[in-house]
Design a protein around this motif. Structure first.
Motif, mmCIF file in Angstrom:
data_model
loop_
_atom_site.group_PDB
_atom_site.id
_atom_site.type_symbol
_atom_site.label_atom_id
_atom_site.label_comp_id
_atom_site.label_asym_id
_atom_site.label_seq_id
_atom_site.Cartn_x
_atom_site.Cartn_y
_atom_site.Cartn_z
ATOM 1 N N ARG A 31 2.067 -28.221 32.355
ATOM 2 C CA ARG A 31 2.848 -28.348 33.609
ATOM 3 C C ARG A 31 4.137 -27.952 33.146
ATOM 4 N NH1 ARG A 31 -1.191 -27.173 35.922
ATOM 5 N NH2 ARG A 31 -2.390 -28.708 37.340
ATOM 6 N N ALA A 32 4.532 -28.483 31.928
ATOM 7 C CA ALA A 32 6.010 -28.144 31.518
ATOM 8 C C ALA A 32 6.171 -26.630 31.463
ATOM 9 C CB ALA A 32 6.353 -28.708 30.327
ATOM 10 N N CYS A 33 5.217 -25.879 30.844
ATOM 11 C CA CYS A 33 5.181 -24.443 30.604
ATOM 12 C C CYS A 33 5.124 -23.813 31.903
ATOM 13 C CB CYS A 33 3.847 -24.047 29.675
ATOM 14 S SG CYS A 33 3.959 -24.535 27.894
ATOM 15 N N GLN A 34 4.350 -24.060 32.703
ATOM 16 C CA GLN A 34 4.238 -23.435 34.047
ATOM 17 C C GLN A 34 5.644 -23.608 34.821
ATOM 18 O OE1 GLN A 34 1.009 -25.477 35.864
ATOM 19 N NE2 GLN A 34 -0.782 -24.185 35.374
ATOM 20 N N ARG A 35 6.279 -24.608 34.512
ATOM 21 C CA ARG A 35 7.358 -24.911 35.382
ATOM 22 C C ARG A 35 8.646 -24.524 34.572
ATOM 23 N NH1 ARG A 35 4.406 -29.975 37.113
ATOM 24 N NH2 ARG A 35 3.088 -29.162 38.899
ATOM 25 N N ARG A 36 8.545 -23.878 33.449
ATOM 26 C CA ARG A 36 9.509 -23.477 32.490
ATOM 27 C C ARG A 36 10.375 -24.586 32.110
ATOM 28 N NH1 ARG A 36 11.360 -17.629 33.608
ATOM 29 N NH2 ARG A 36 9.267 -16.494 32.546
ATOM 30 N N LEU A 37 9.910 -25.636 31.790
ATOM 31 C CA LEU A 37 10.561 -26.725 31.426
ATOM 32 C C LEU A 37 10.572 -26.918 29.784
ATOM 33 C CD1 LEU A 37 9.658 -29.475 33.914
ATOM 34 C CD2 LEU A 37 11.937 -27.959 34.091
ATOM 35 N N SER A 38 11.780 -26.933 29.145
ATOM 36 C CA SER A 38 11.953 -26.906 27.848
ATOM 37 C C SER A 38 11.687 -28.375 27.184
ATOM 38 C CB SER A 38 12.927 -26.240 26.969
ATOM 39 O OG SER A 38 14.296 -26.944 27.324
ATOM 40 N N GLN A 39 11.569 -28.556 26.063
ATOM 41 C CA GLN A 39 11.552 -30.144 25.376
ATOM 42 C C GLN A 39 12.977 -30.665 25.463
ATOM 43 O OE1 GLN A 39 9.882 -30.157 21.378
ATOM 44 N NE2 GLN A 39 7.985 -30.703 22.335
ATOM 45 N N LEU A 80 19.028 -29.329 36.505
ATOM 46 C CA LEU A 80 17.940 -30.438 36.228
ATOM 47 C C LEU A 80 17.732 -31.268 37.344
ATOM 48 C CD1 LEU A 80 18.638 -30.856 32.404
ATOM 49 C CD2 LEU A 80 16.925 -29.202 33.545
ATOM 50 N N ILE A 81 19.073 -31.327 38.347
ATOM 51 C CA ILE A 81 19.053 -32.519 38.994
ATOM 52 C C ILE A 81 17.684 -32.328 40.044
ATOM 53 C CG2 ILE A 81 20.102 -33.486 41.353
ATOM 54 C CD1 ILE A 81 22.466 -32.267 39.908
ATOM 55 N N SER A 96 5.518 -33.339 34.692
ATOM 56 C CA SER A 96 6.897 -33.212 35.088
ATOM 57 C C SER A 96 7.183 -32.229 36.121
ATOM 58 C CB SER A 96 7.680 -32.710 33.879
ATOM 59 O OG SER A 96 7.211 -31.671 33.279
ATOM 60 N N TYR A 97 7.954 -32.473 37.175
ATOM 61 C CA TYR A 97 7.913 -31.555 38.222
ATOM 62 C C TYR A 97 9.516 -31.860 38.642
ATOM 63 C CZ TYR A 97 7.124 -36.086 40.848
ATOM 64 O OH TYR A 97 6.874 -37.489 41.241
#
Length: 115
Positions: A31-39, A80-81, A96-97
């Motif tokens: 899900r983090a990869c799909q939503r382009r969220l980094s660590q 990020l809000i 994460s979303y």
């Protein structure tokens, strides 16, 4: 002076420490990869977001009010809000979303899981 990338800004804000005490599950990583969220983005929400315990898991939600005043002018941070990170047992990040209205929905959830 060159402008800094979002990742560089987050790295500076987090003092170069990647404080992700929770590990990503396979689903959470997907899900983090799909939503382009980094660590780094996830680490920022875990560090500064408000924590709500509902349905047996922790919801880390980053609202505009949660941002330290020093970070409120940084576009990399203000993007990020509304980001929510769901952490389950054993500090495993389930998913994460991003949803600005998620806080109200999270507050309406049951405090306990009835399994």
């Amino acid at each position: 002076m060159d402008s800094l990338t979002d990742q560089e800004v987050l790295n500076l804000v987090l003092d170069g420490r990647l404080e992700v005490e929770a590990r990503l599950t396979e689903h959470g990583r997907k899900r983090a990869c799909q939503r382009r969220l980094s660590q780094l983005q996830i680490a920022y929400v875990l560090r500064y977001g408000r924590v709500l315990w509902r349905t047996g898991v922790r919801f880390h939600f980053l609202a505009a009010k949660d941002l330290p005043w020093q970070h409120r002018h940084l576009p990399a941070i203000t993007r990020l809000i509304g980001l929510t990170v769901v952490v389950g047992r054993g500090d495993l990040i389930i998913t994460s979303y991003k949803n600005s209205a998620a806080l109200g929905k999270i507050k309406k959830k049951s405090k306990f899981s009835y399994k």
